[in-house]
Design an enzyme around this catalytic site. Structure first.
Site, PDB file in Angstrom:
ATOM      1  N   GLU A  25      60.311  41.373  68.993  1.00 35.46           N
ATOM      2  CA  GLU A  25      60.847  40.663  67.834  1.00 35.46           C
ATOM      3  C   GLU A  25      61.247  41.693  66.772  1.00 35.46           C
ATOM      4  O   GLU A  25      60.415  42.466  66.318  1.00 35.46           O
ATOM      5  CB  GLU A  25      59.795  39.717  67.256  1.00 35.46           C
ATOM      6  CG  GLU A  25      60.349  38.898  66.115  1.00 35.46           C
ATOM      7  CD  GLU A  25      59.293  38.038  65.427  1.00 35.46           C
ATOM      8  OE1 GLU A  25      58.222  38.563  65.104  1.00 35.46           O
ATOM      9  OE2 GLU A  25      59.581  36.858  65.214  1.00 35.46           O
ATOM     10  N   GLU A  77      50.976  30.082  64.020  1.00 32.52           N
ATOM     11  CA  GLU A  77      52.393  30.137  64.396  1.00 32.52           C
ATOM     12  C   GLU A  77      52.845  31.573  64.221  1.00 32.52           C
ATOM     13  O   GLU A  77      52.661  32.152  63.147  1.00 32.52           O
ATOM     14  CB  GLU A  77      53.226  29.209  63.516  1.00 32.52           C
ATOM     15  CG  GLU A  77      53.022  27.733  63.797  1.00 32.52           C
ATOM     16  CD  GLU A  77      53.346  27.328  65.212  1.00 32.52           C
ATOM     17  OE1 GLU A  77      54.123  28.035  65.885  1.00 32.52           O
ATOM     18  OE2 GLU A  77      52.791  26.327  65.675  1.00 32.52           O
ATOM     19  N   LYS A 115      46.475  31.800  50.525  1.00 32.72           N
ATOM     20  CA  LYS A 115      46.881  33.196  50.309  1.00 32.72           C
ATOM     21  C   LYS A 115      48.323  33.391  50.781  1.00 32.72           C
ATOM     22  O   LYS A 115      48.605  33.424  51.983  1.00 32.72           O
ATOM     23  CB  LYS A 115      45.980  34.156  51.098  1.00 32.72           C
ATOM     24  CG  LYS A 115      46.206  35.601  50.646  1.00 32.72           C
ATOM     25  CD  LYS A 115      45.938  36.631  51.718  1.00 32.72           C
ATOM     26  CE  LYS A 115      47.153  37.041  52.486  1.00 32.72           C
ATOM     27  NZ  LYS A 115      48.246  37.657  51.725  1.00 32.72           N
ATOM     28  N   GLY A 122      52.482  34.097  60.823  1.00 35.45           N
ATOM     29  CA  GLY A 122      52.797  35.507  60.625  1.00 35.45           C
ATOM     30  C   GLY A 122      53.037  36.174  61.963  1.00 35.45           C
ATOM     31  O   GLY A 122      53.428  35.517  62.941  1.00 35.45           O
ATOM     32  N   SER A 123      52.780  37.470  62.020  1.00 43.40           N
ATOM     33  CA  SER A 123      53.104  38.218  63.231  1.00 43.40           C
ATOM     34  C   SER A 123      52.027  38.044  64.308  1.00 43.40           C
ATOM     35  O   SER A 123      50.891  37.664  64.015  1.00 43.40           O
ATOM     36  CB  SER A 123      53.239  39.698  62.885  1.00 43.40           C
ATOM     37  OG  SER A 123      52.007  40.173  62.385  1.00 43.40           O
ATOM     38  N   GLY A 163      48.007  37.812  63.937  1.00 41.47           N
ATOM     39  CA  GLY A 163      47.441  36.613  64.571  1.00 41.47           C
ATOM     40  C   GLY A 163      46.243  36.952  65.457  1.00 41.47           C
ATOM     41  O   GLY A 163      45.249  36.211  65.481  1.00 41.47           O
ATOM     42  N   CYS A 168      61.499  33.106  62.442  1.00 37.93           N
ATOM     43  CA  CYS A 168      60.759  33.141  63.709  1.00 37.93           C
ATOM     44  C   CYS A 168      61.540  32.430  64.803  1.00 37.93           C
ATOM     45  O   CYS A 168      61.362  32.694  65.979  1.00 37.93           O
ATOM     46  CB  CYS A 168      59.391  32.502  63.523  1.00 37.93           C
ATOM     47  SG  CYS A 168      59.499  30.891  62.720  1.00 37.93           S
TER      48      CYS A 168
HETATM   49  P1  NAD Z   1      52.278  39.342  58.780  1.00 38.69           P
HETATM   50  O1  NAD Z   1      51.501  39.018  59.999  1.00 38.69           O
HETATM   51  O2  NAD Z   1      52.425  40.753  58.390  1.00 38.69           O
HETATM   52  O3  NAD Z   1      51.614  38.623  57.504  1.00 38.69           O
HETATM   53  C1  NAD Z   1      51.397  37.223  57.481  1.00 38.69           C
HETATM   54  C2  NAD Z   1      50.282  36.932  56.480  1.00 38.69           C
HETATM   55  O4  NAD Z   1      49.066  37.492  56.983  1.00 38.69           O
HETATM   56  C3  NAD Z   1      50.506  37.555  55.106  1.00 38.69           C
HETATM   57  O5  NAD Z   1      50.050  36.673  54.105  1.00 38.69           O
HETATM   58  C4  NAD Z   1      49.646  38.802  55.165  1.00 38.69           C
HETATM   59  O6  NAD Z   1      49.222  39.255  53.901  1.00 38.69           O
HETATM   60  C5  NAD Z   1      48.471  38.299  55.981  1.00 38.69           C
HETATM   61  N1  NAD Z   1      47.696  39.355  56.638  1.00 38.69           N
HETATM   62  C6  NAD Z   1      48.104  40.608  56.974  1.00 38.69           C
HETATM   63  N2  NAD Z   1      47.087  41.284  57.550  1.00 38.69           N
HETATM   64  C7  NAD Z   1      46.023  40.448  57.582  1.00 38.69           C
HETATM   65  C8  NAD Z   1      44.683  40.567  58.068  1.00 38.69           C
HETATM   66  N3  NAD Z   1      44.230  41.692  58.629  1.00 38.69           N
HETATM   67  N4  NAD Z   1      43.884  39.499  57.965  1.00 38.69           N
HETATM   68  C9  NAD Z   1      44.328  38.341  57.401  1.00 38.69           C
HETATM   69  N5  NAD Z   1      45.572  38.179  56.921  1.00 38.69           N
HETATM   70  C10 NAD Z   1      46.412  39.213  57.010  1.00 38.69           C
HETATM   71  O7  NAD Z   1      53.682  38.617  58.925  1.00 38.69           O
HETATM   72  P2  NAD Z   1      54.939  38.700  57.913  1.00 38.69           P
HETATM   73  O8  NAD Z   1      55.550  40.070  58.047  1.00 38.69           O
HETATM   74  O9  NAD Z   1      54.558  38.206  56.561  1.00 38.69           O
HETATM   75  O10 NAD Z   1      55.913  37.606  58.551  1.00 38.69           O
HETATM   76  C11 NAD Z   1      56.765  37.875  59.628  1.00 38.69           C
HETATM   77  C12 NAD Z   1      56.190  37.312  60.906  1.00 38.69           C
HETATM   78  O11 NAD Z   1      55.892  35.929  60.738  1.00 38.69           O
HETATM   79  C13 NAD Z   1      57.156  37.378  62.068  1.00 38.69           C
HETATM   80  O12 NAD Z   1      56.493  37.795  63.221  1.00 38.69           O
HETATM   81  C14 NAD Z   1      57.616  35.935  62.231  1.00 38.69           C
HETATM   82  O13 NAD Z   1      58.063  35.601  63.511  1.00 38.69           O
HETATM   83  C15 NAD Z   1      56.400  35.195  61.844  1.00 38.69           C
HETATM   84  N6  NAD Z   1      56.719  33.831  61.454  1.00 38.69           N
HETATM   85  C16 NAD Z   1      56.408  32.831  62.324  1.00 38.69           C
HETATM   86  C17 NAD Z   1      56.713  31.525  62.000  1.00 38.69           C
HETATM   87  C18 NAD Z   1      56.353  30.408  62.936  1.00 38.69           C
HETATM   88  O14 NAD Z   1      56.212  29.290  62.467  1.00 38.69           O
HETATM   89  N7  NAD Z   1      56.201  30.658  64.225  1.00 38.69           N
HETATM   90  C19 NAD Z   1      57.349  31.230  60.795  1.00 38.69           C
HETATM   91  C20 NAD Z   1      57.664  32.281  59.946  1.00 38.69           C
HETATM   92  C21 NAD Z   1      57.335  33.586  60.284  1.00 38.69           C
END
Ligand code: NAD
Length: 476
Positions: free
Chosen positions: A378, A246, A171, A224-225, A229, A280
């Site tokens: 962040e 991550e 996804k 993701g965030s 997470g 990130c």
């Molecule tokens: P996000 O957490 O909003 O979304 C990440 C993914 O999770 C998306 O595919 C989203 O649709 C999905 N998602 C959202 N709500 C969900 C739920 N309730 N259940 C399951 N899945 C869900 O993050 P974003 O805005 O897409 O990305 C930015 C964040 O990602 C920043 O915090 C950044 O630091 C982090 N990031 C971390 C790394 C790393 O490797 N540490 C790399 C890139 C980005």
């Protein structure tokens, strides 16, 4: 308008669709992408379960050949993919090309890993018994990715998952379905058996949540965030699924008085602002020793003034737009907070360009303290805060004083401080005289504290997540 269906059980499935919009030009709709429903996601999980046994038992050569074919196709289409990436995410064409090359290399690397097939043999402590430790696929893995690396992060999860015999339900983030769809098409055209790889472009709150909670998914790899997470952990870990995450960062870059100033400024500029600061691993805290502080700030402002913020695909652009309106508003909100807390030394203004897009002048705050909001949270935009420190000891303490622990950097010409920082920085990755962002594909990637959970991604380290260990004893 081009339609892009989901891939479920080897079939392309259409449905209600959503537009993919170019952040450099809001009038430019890249295409329509099918929005997967919870029912679609359940079908994808069922298909992946059905395909898991046979795929897990395929000879490694079959998996290696497939991954190599995917890599070759990415290479053949690299110019078009880079253009699409820059168009949907807003990073510059140069940055997008680098990410596509990375995805190609990742598939090539894991083609080799599939053949290496890790395992060990021991003599037992008891006579006449032999022990074999082997690794088997985990089963069905759910992969949930963010928007800021539309092809790189999917590649570094999909390739090891397939290499070690797992089936996949993928996804991508809603904001960047374009590269995800092209990657799915390439994998499909490479001849992957039906059900082994499934694409479900849907909302996090329903499709993402289904992946987390469905007992048919054995393992979840999430990037993701921190906030999302926490939901992944609550859902997947509680039901006993394997979880790897991550998440965010608030990465420090320390600049000591003995640093090569030109290098330090370039490292800060790249780490804090390239990729529009949407990484990130971005260096959002610049921790500068007093003796070099003023000179560093002057030189960084000079470098910032020379940046060209414009359409990501325009030659000459060095910083592309912010990814979407929500992130743009968030960046402006933090700039407002920063104005109240510290001194806005440069930038921070919305910019008008030939096309309607989310263009933001990079912002530099000075006179910041580590306990301020702009130094703690962040932001995920082209915004950095300078924190002045008196010496190395204070710099290290400030660098480590954060809930995150992804990447940490230092610019110094002192071997003593470089070595001390490498040992004592509380982060998963440490950079000496190079940007906190920008990592290789063939070695471990990941962080500590709130930045990461579970085993490392990438390189041979990914084997820990994508396989499960079996210890077999046999009397001879
Ligand atoms: P996000 O957490 O909003 O979304 C990440 C993914 O999770 C998306 O595919 C989203 O649709 C999905 N998602 C959202 N709500 C969900 C739920 N309730 N259940 C399951 N899945 C869900 O993050 P974003 O805005 O897409 O990305 C930015 C964040 O990602 C920043 O915090 C950044 O630091 C982090 N990031 C971390 C790394 C790393 O490797 N540490 C790399 C890139 C980005």
């Amino acid at each position: 308008m081009a339609q892009h269906p989901n891939l479920i059980g080897g079939e392309w499935r259409t449905g209600e669709s959503f537009p993919n919009i170019n952040p450099s030009n809001l009038n430019d709709v890249i295409g329509e992408y099918a929005r997967a429903t919870i029912a679609d996601c359940r079908d994808a999980i069922t298909a992946a379960r059905g395909a898991a046994k046979d795929w897990g038992l395929t000879p490694p050569q079959v998996r290696a050949d497939l991954l190599y074919k995917v890599s070759a196709a990415i290479e053949a289409e690299s110019a078009r993919l880079a253009d699409l990436l820059a168009r949907e995410e807003g990073k510059t064409l140069r940055e997008a090309s680098g990410e596509v090359v990375r995805a190609m290399n990742i598939f090539r690397f894991y083609a080799g890993e599939a053949l290496r097939g890790p395992g060990e043999r021991y003599d037992s402590s008891r006579p006449g018994i032999e022990i074999q430790v082997t690794r088997e696929p985990v089963g069905v893995v759910g992969l949930i990715t963010p928007w800021n690396f539309p092809i790189g992060i999917p590649a570094w999860k999909i390739a090891p998952a397939l290499a070690w015999g797992n089936t996949v339900v993928f996804k991508p983030a809603d904001l960047v379905p374009g590269c995800a769809w092209e990657l799915a098409r390439i994998i499909h055209e490479a001849g992957i058996p039906p059900g082994v790889f499934n694409l479900v472009m849907g909302r996090g709150t329903d499709v993402g949540a289904e992946i987390i909670h469905n007992p048919g998914v054995d393992a979840v790899s999430f990037t993701g965030s921190v906030e999302t997470g926490a939901k992944v952990l609550q859902g997947a870990a509680l039901r006993g699924a394997k979880v790897q995450m991550e998440m965010g960062g608030k990465n420090p870059l320390v600049v000591l008085a003995d640093a090569d100033i030109d290098r330090a400024v370039q490292v800060a500029l790249d780490g804090a602002y390239f990729g529009t600061g949407q990484r990130c691993t971005a260096s959002s805290r610049l921790i500068i020793e007093d003796a070099i502080h003023d000179k560093f700030v002057t030189c960084l402002i000079e470098a910032l003034s020379a940046q060209i913020v414009d359409d990501a695909r325009k030659p000459g652009t060095t910083i592309g737009p912010v990814v979407d309106e929500r992130q743009f508003e968030q960046d402006l909100r933090y700039i407002e907070i920063g104005r109240g807390e510290a001194h806005l030394a440069w930038g921070g203004q919305p910019l008008k360009r030939a096309t309607r897009g989310f263009f933001l002048q990079p912002a530099l705050f000075t006179e910041a303290r580590n306990d301020m909001v702009i130094a703690k949270e962040e932001i995920f935009g082209p915004i950095a805060a300078v924190i002045r420190v008196k010496d190395y000891d204070e710099a290290l303490a400030v660098a480590n004083d954060t809930r995150f622990g992804l990447s940490a950097g230092i610019c110094t010409t002192s071997l003593k401080y470089a070595q001390h920082f490498r040992r004592h920085a509380n982060a998963g990755m440490v950079m000496v005289n190079c940007p906190t962002a920008g990592v290789d594909y063939h070695t471990a990637f990941g962080g500590r504290k709130a930045s990461s959970y579970g085993s490392r991604e990438q390189g041979p380290y990914a084997v820990e997540f994508y396989t499960t260990v079996k210890t077999a004893y046999q009397a001879m």
